[in-house]
Scaffold this motif. Sequence first.
Motif, PDB file in Angstrom:
ATOM      1  N   ASP A  13       0.802  -1.218   0.000  1.00 20.35           N
ATOM      2  CA  ASP A  13       0.000   0.000   0.000  1.00 20.35           C
ATOM      3  C   ASP A  13       0.838   1.274   0.000  1.00 20.35           C
ATOM      4  O   ASP A  13       0.298   2.364  -0.091  1.00 20.35           O
ATOM      5  N   CYS A  14       2.129   1.148   0.116  1.00 26.80           N
ATOM      6  CA  CYS A  14       3.014   2.308   0.149  1.00 26.80           C
ATOM      7  C   CYS A  14       2.926   3.075  -1.170  1.00 26.80           C
ATOM      8  O   CYS A  14       2.855   2.487  -2.245  1.00 26.80           O
ATOM      9  N   THR A  15       2.914   4.396  -1.091  1.00 24.46           N
ATOM     10  CA  THR A  15       2.910   5.224  -2.300  1.00 24.46           C
ATOM     11  C   THR A  15       4.071   6.221  -2.285  1.00 24.46           C
ATOM     12  O   THR A  15       4.008   7.272  -2.911  1.00 24.46           O
ATOM     13  N   ALA A  16       5.133   5.871  -1.573  1.00 25.39           N
ATOM     14  CA  ALA A  16       6.298   6.766  -1.501  1.00 25.39           C
ATOM     15  C   ALA A  16       6.852   7.061  -2.892  1.00 25.39           C
ATOM     16  O   ALA A  16       7.302   8.174  -3.158  1.00 25.39           O
ATOM     17  N   CYS A  17       6.807   6.081  -3.779  1.00 25.38           N
ATOM     18  CA  CYS A  17       7.321   6.304  -5.129  1.00 25.38           C
ATOM     19  C   CYS A  17       6.539   7.406  -5.850  1.00 25.38           C
ATOM     20  O   CYS A  17       7.079   8.097  -6.708  1.00 25.38           O
ATOM     21  N   CYS A  18       5.287   7.580  -5.487  1.00 23.51           N
ATOM     22  CA  CYS A  18       4.458   8.619  -6.116  1.00 23.51           C
ATOM     23  C   CYS A  18       4.835  10.019  -5.632  1.00 23.51           C
ATOM     24  O   CYS A  18       4.416  11.011  -6.232  1.00 23.51           O
ATOM     25  N   THR A  19       5.618  10.096  -4.569  1.00 23.09           N
ATOM     26  CA  THR A  19       6.099  11.378  -4.064  1.00 23.09           C
ATOM     27  C   THR A  19       7.589  11.540  -4.344  1.00 23.09           C
ATOM     28  O   THR A  19       8.019  12.561  -4.869  1.00 23.09           O
ATOM     29  N   GLU A  20       8.376  10.552  -4.006  1.00 23.56           N
ATOM     30  CA  GLU A  20       9.837  10.641  -4.116  1.00 23.56           C
ATOM     31  C   GLU A  20      10.329  10.692  -5.552  1.00 23.56           C
ATOM     32  O   GLU A  20      11.288  11.386  -5.861  1.00 23.56           O
ATOM     33  N   ASN A  21       9.695   9.952  -6.417  1.00 22.08           N
ATOM     34  CA  ASN A  21      10.128   9.779  -7.790  1.00 22.08           C
ATOM     35  C   ASN A  21       9.916  11.037  -8.636  1.00 22.08           C
ATOM     36  O   ASN A  21       8.802  11.530  -8.716  1.00 22.08           O
ATOM     37  N   PRO A  22      10.976  11.534  -9.299  1.00 28.39           N
ATOM     38  CA  PRO A  22      10.737  12.594 -10.279  1.00 28.39           C
ATOM     39  C   PRO A  22      10.129  11.959 -11.529  1.00 28.39           C
ATOM     40  O   PRO A  22      10.508  10.858 -11.916  1.00 28.39           O
ATOM     41  N   VAL A  23       9.168  12.608 -12.142  1.00 29.89           N
ATOM     42  CA  VAL A  23       8.541  12.079 -13.357  1.00 29.89           C
ATOM     43  C   VAL A  23       8.585  13.183 -14.418  1.00 29.89           C
ATOM     44  O   VAL A  23       7.667  14.000 -14.534  1.00 29.89           O
ATOM     45  N   PRO A  24       9.683  13.224 -15.180  1.00 34.18           N
ATOM     46  CA  PRO A  24       9.826  14.284 -16.187  1.00 34.18           C
ATOM     47  C   PRO A  24       8.687  14.317 -17.194  1.00 34.18           C
ATOM     48  O   PRO A  24       8.286  15.385 -17.647  1.00 34.18           O
ATOM     49  N   GLU A  25       8.145  13.155 -17.537  1.00 35.34           N
ATOM     50  CA  GLU A  25       7.064  13.095 -18.523  1.00 35.34           C
ATOM     51  C   GLU A  25       5.818  13.847 -18.046  1.00 35.34           C
ATOM     52  O   GLU A  25       5.010  14.291 -18.856  1.00 35.34           O
ATOM     53  N   LEU A  26       5.671  13.973 -16.721  1.00 32.94           N
ATOM     54  CA  LEU A  26       4.523  14.685 -16.146  1.00 32.94           C
ATOM     55  C   LEU A  26       4.926  16.032 -15.537  1.00 32.94           C
ATOM     56  O   LEU A  26       4.135  16.672 -14.858  1.00 32.94           O
ATOM     57  N   ASN A  27       6.176  16.431 -15.755  1.00 33.87           N
ATOM     58  CA  ASN A  27       6.724  17.652 -15.152  1.00 33.87           C
ATOM     59  C   ASN A  27       6.595  17.627 -13.630  1.00 33.87           C
ATOM     60  O   ASN A  27       6.350  18.649 -13.000  1.00 33.87           O
ATOM     61  N   LYS A  28       6.745  16.428 -13.031  1.00 33.48           N
ATOM     62  CA  LYS A  28       6.655  16.269 -11.578  1.00 33.48           C
ATOM     63  C   LYS A  28       8.058  16.257 -10.991  1.00 33.48           C
ATOM     64  O   LYS A  28       8.902  15.459 -11.387  1.00 33.48           O
ATOM     65  N   ALA A  29       8.293  17.157 -10.063  1.00 30.28           N
ATOM     66  CA  ALA A  29       9.593  17.247  -9.402  1.00 30.28           C
ATOM     67  C   ALA A  29       9.721  16.169  -8.326  1.00 30.28           C
ATOM     68  O   ALA A  29       8.721  15.683  -7.802  1.00 30.28           O
ATOM     69  N   PRO A  30      10.967  15.788  -7.973  1.00 33.37           N
ATOM     70  CA  PRO A  30      11.137  14.840  -6.875  1.00 33.37           C
ATOM     71  C   PRO A  30      10.621  15.438  -5.568  1.00 33.37           C
ATOM     72  O   PRO A  30      10.610  16.659  -5.390  1.00 33.37           O
ATOM     73  N   LYS A  31      10.183  14.572  -4.691  1.00 39.23           N
ATOM     74  CA  LYS A  31       9.687  14.952  -3.367  1.00 39.23           C
ATOM     75  C   LYS A  31       8.459  15.852  -3.428  1.00 39.23           C
ATOM     76  O   LYS A  31       8.231  16.686  -2.567  1.00 39.23           O
ATOM     77  N   SER A  32       7.666  15.670  -4.471  1.00 46.44           N
ATOM     78  CA  SER A  32       6.394  16.381  -4.584  1.00 46.44           C
ATOM     79  C   SER A  32       5.322  15.342  -4.910  1.00 46.44           C
ATOM     80  O   SER A  32       5.580  14.395  -5.637  1.00 46.44           O
ATOM     81  N   PRO A  33       4.131  15.507  -4.375  1.00 40.65           N
ATOM     82  CA  PRO A  33       3.087  14.511  -4.632  1.00 40.65           C
ATOM     83  C   PRO A  33       2.651  14.507  -6.094  1.00 40.65           C
ATOM     84  O   PRO A  33       2.581  15.547  -6.737  1.00 40.65           O
ATOM     85  N   CYS A  34       2.372  13.337  -6.588  1.00 46.74           N
ATOM     86  CA  CYS A  34       1.867  13.207  -7.961  1.00 46.74           C
ATOM     87  C   CYS A  34       0.361  13.429  -7.955  1.00 46.74           C
ATOM     88  O   CYS A  34      -0.360  12.845  -7.132  1.00 46.74           O
ATOM     89  N   SER A  35      -0.112  14.225  -8.870  1.00 49.00           N
ATOM     90  CA  SER A  35      -1.552  14.513  -8.947  1.00 49.00           C
ATOM     91  C   SER A  35      -2.353  13.294  -9.399  1.00 49.00           C
ATOM     92  O   SER A  35      -3.569  13.270  -9.267  1.00 49.00           O
ATOM     93  N   ASN A  36      -1.676  12.269  -9.912  1.00 51.68           N
ATOM     94  CA  ASN A  36      -2.353  11.054 -10.353  1.00 51.68           C
ATOM     95  C   ASN A  36      -2.470  10.007  -9.255  1.00 51.68           C
ATOM     96  O   ASN A  36      -3.069   8.963  -9.458  1.00 51.68           O
ATOM     97  N   CYS A  37      -1.898  10.274  -8.098  1.00 50.70           N
ATOM     98  CA  CYS A  37      -2.009   9.370  -6.949  1.00 50.70           C
ATOM     99  C   CYS A  37      -3.249   9.794  -6.160  1.00 50.70           C
ATOM    100  O   CYS A  37      -3.245  10.788  -5.453  1.00 50.70           O
ATOM    101  N   VAL A  38      -4.315   9.031  -6.329  1.00 53.97           N
ATOM    102  CA  VAL A  38      -5.597   9.361  -5.717  1.00 53.97           C
ATOM    103  C   VAL A  38      -6.036   8.198  -4.832  1.00 53.97           C
ATOM    104  O   VAL A  38      -6.072   7.052  -5.287  1.00 53.97           O
ATOM    105  N   SER A  39      -6.348   8.488  -3.576  1.00 58.30           N
ATOM    106  CA  SER A  39      -6.768   7.458  -2.615  1.00 58.30           C
ATOM    107  C   SER A  39      -5.743   6.325  -2.535  1.00 58.30           C
ATOM    108  O   SER A  39      -6.085   5.152  -2.547  1.00 58.30           O
TER     109      SER A  39
END
Length: 70
Positions: A13-39
Amino acid sequence: MMPQLMTDRVCGDCTACCTENPVPELNKAPKSPCSNCVSNRCDIYDNRPESCPTYNCAWLTGILPPWASP
């Protein structure tokens, strides 16, 4: 060199990767929550960017000890 995944560990159930992981394809910086991680799950899992499944999780690679299970 990429760390090897430990075969006796699986994602839970851990979602740390959705915060820690930088996702250049989504312009998501590391250590920021991903807007696609819902519930505590990925809303775009079946179509997630390559950066997501290739993330080197500290739990899956054995960097974290067994007692630190997410």
